[in-house]
Design an enzyme around this catalytic site. Structure first.
Site, PDB file in Angstrom:
ATOM      1  N   THR A   1       0.843  -1.204   0.000  1.00  0.00           N
ATOM      2  CA  THR A   1       0.000   0.000   0.000  1.00  0.00           C
ATOM      3  C   THR A   1       0.880   1.257   0.000  1.00  0.00           C
ATOM      4  O   THR A   1       2.051   1.175   0.357  1.00  0.00           O
ATOM      5  CB  THR A   1      -0.823  -0.088   1.304  1.00  0.00           C
ATOM      6  OG1 THR A   1      -1.892  -0.969   1.077  1.00  0.00           O
ATOM      7  CG2 THR A   1      -1.323   1.217   1.794  1.00  0.00           C
TER       8      THR A   1
ATOM      9  N   VAL B   1     -13.720  -2.793   4.757  1.00  0.00           N
ATOM     10  CA  VAL B   1     -13.147  -1.453   4.954  1.00  0.00           C
ATOM     11  C   VAL B   1     -11.957  -1.574   5.885  1.00  0.00           C
ATOM     12  O   VAL B   1     -12.082  -2.053   7.018  1.00  0.00           O
ATOM     13  CB  VAL B   1     -14.205  -0.489   5.542  1.00  0.00           C
ATOM     14  CG1 VAL B   1     -13.598   0.868   5.821  1.00  0.00           C
ATOM     15  CG2 VAL B   1     -15.381  -0.349   4.588  1.00  0.00           C
TER      16      VAL B   1
ATOM     17  N   THR C   1       0.506   1.992   7.736  1.00  0.00           N
ATOM     18  CA  THR C   1       0.364   0.899   6.789  1.00  0.00           C
ATOM     19  C   THR C   1       0.459  -0.424   7.551  1.00  0.00           C
ATOM     20  O   THR C   1       1.037  -0.469   8.635  1.00  0.00           O
ATOM     21  CB  THR C   1       1.431   0.970   5.682  1.00  0.00           C
ATOM     22  OG1 THR C   1       1.364  -0.230   4.896  1.00  0.00           O
ATOM     23  CG2 THR C   1       2.836   1.109   6.232  1.00  0.00           C
ATOM     24  N   GLY C   2      -0.094  -1.463   6.972  1.00  0.00           N
ATOM     25  CA  GLY C   2      -0.052  -2.775   7.623  1.00  0.00           C
ATOM     26  C   GLY C   2      -1.453  -3.363   7.686  1.00  0.00           C
ATOM     27  O   GLY C   2      -2.326  -2.973   6.909  1.00  0.00           O
TER      28      GLY C   2
HETATM   29  N1  ASP Z   1      -3.529  -0.925   5.675  1.00  0.00           N
HETATM   30  C1  ASP Z   1      -3.960  -1.451   4.407  1.00  0.00           C
HETATM   31  C2  ASP Z   1      -5.310  -2.110   4.573  1.00  0.00           C
HETATM   32  O1  ASP Z   1      -5.514  -2.777   5.558  1.00  0.00           O
HETATM   33  C3  ASP Z   1      -3.003  -2.411   3.812  1.00  0.00           C
HETATM   34  C4  ASP Z   1      -1.558  -2.039   3.889  1.00  0.00           C
HETATM   35  O2  ASP Z   1      -1.173  -1.013   4.422  1.00  0.00           O
HETATM   36  O3  ASP Z   1      -0.751  -2.816   3.401  1.00  0.00           O
HETATM   37  O4  ASP Z   1      -6.119  -2.012   3.699  1.00  0.00           O
END
Ligand code: ASP
Length: 263
Positions: free
Chosen positions: A142, A171, A192-193
């Site tokens: 992301t 969501v 992120t995560g």
């Molecule tokens: N946080 C994002 C989600 O859960 C994914 C990501 O940051 O890799 O949609």
């Protein structure tokens, strides 16, 4: 004049080599800031450039949901209290631009087909986003960007196709205020995560409060919150810019990121 700065990430758990792509987008943003562009313009520009790079799970490179659909989330917030976000939006290569267009509207957020219809009315390109298959593979790359301009204005922009193996309609943190993003008082934070874990902790608002109200530094706040409130097996990362134009990034896993500042 405020020290200008930009920071952007390419996802917690993503390949560190992607930092090169992020640096190019960030450096292009730095040149814009130097020529007087606003933090908002630059945060959206950097985020949109990463959405256009198919190696990231955002916009063009978004992963599929379990039913094979591609649905994207994005958010934008400025330090003067404006906010826009879209969730589970189909056929949209640059959702961050739609989120930015919501900043001056009566409503903050739109979801699904309604978001797409609203974007159609305003001429945002509708096109099939070619999916990256996520099944069986963890995809977490992301994107998010923060910029601070010469007037001390802060803006945060984030975008994702969502975590792997999630259903349509799911969501995550990216379109949820305080969870995947927060910008206030010249301090901007993006996360992120694993979106579910980030949302349960209202991560970006939590960290922002530690910095803006409790006087913690970004390293103190990021490291303490991630180590105390997240299981080590749950990928999570943060980027931030503070009121002094300092940038900082921290994750409990690999997280490609890049920064630029005016000195
Ligand atoms: N946080 C994002 C989600 O859960 C994914 C990501 O940051 O890799 O949609």
């Amino acid at each position: 004049m405020t020290r200008m700065a930009i920071i952007a990430h390419g996802g917690a758990g993503a390949d560190p080599k992607k930092a090169t792509n992020i640096q190019s987008a960030v450096d292009a943003g730095g040149s814009k800031l130097t020529h007087g562009a606003s933090a908002l313009e630059v945060a959206v520009m950097v985020c949109a450039a990463l959405e256009d790079d198919p190696s990231f799970n955002a916009g063009t490179g978004s992963v599929t949901r379990v039913d094979g659909s591609v649905l994207v989330d994005a958010s934008v917030q400025t330090g003067d209290g404006r906010m826009g976000f879209v969730a589970s939006m189909p056929e949209t290569p640059n959702p961050v631009k739609v989120a930015a267009a919501l900043l001056d509207e009566e409503m903050n957020g739109l979801a699904g087909v309604g978001a797409r219809d609203w974007a159609d009315e305003r001429g945002f390109p509708r096109s099939e986003v070619t999916p990256r298959q996520s099944k069986g593979k963890k995809t977490s790359d992301t994107v998010g960007a923060i910029a601070l301009d010469m007037q001390g204005r802060i803006a945060v922009a984030t975008s994702t196709g969502g975590c792997s193996d999630r259903p349509p309609g799911r969501v995550g943190d990216v379109p949820l205020p305080g969870c995947g993003f927060w910008a206030e008082s010249s301090i901007g934070i993006a996360a992120t995560g694993i979106g579910e874990a980030i949302t349960r902790e209202m991560l970006c608002f939590r960290v922002h409060c530690q910095i803006s109200q409790m006087g913690a530094s970004m390293p103190e706040a990021f490291e303490e919150v991630i180590s105390k409130r997240f299981d080590k097996k749950t990928d999570v990362g943060l980027i931030g810019i503070n009121q002094h134009g300092e940038t900082y990034a921290h994750a409990n896993t690999n997280m490609p990121w890049a920064a630029w500042s005016s000195d």
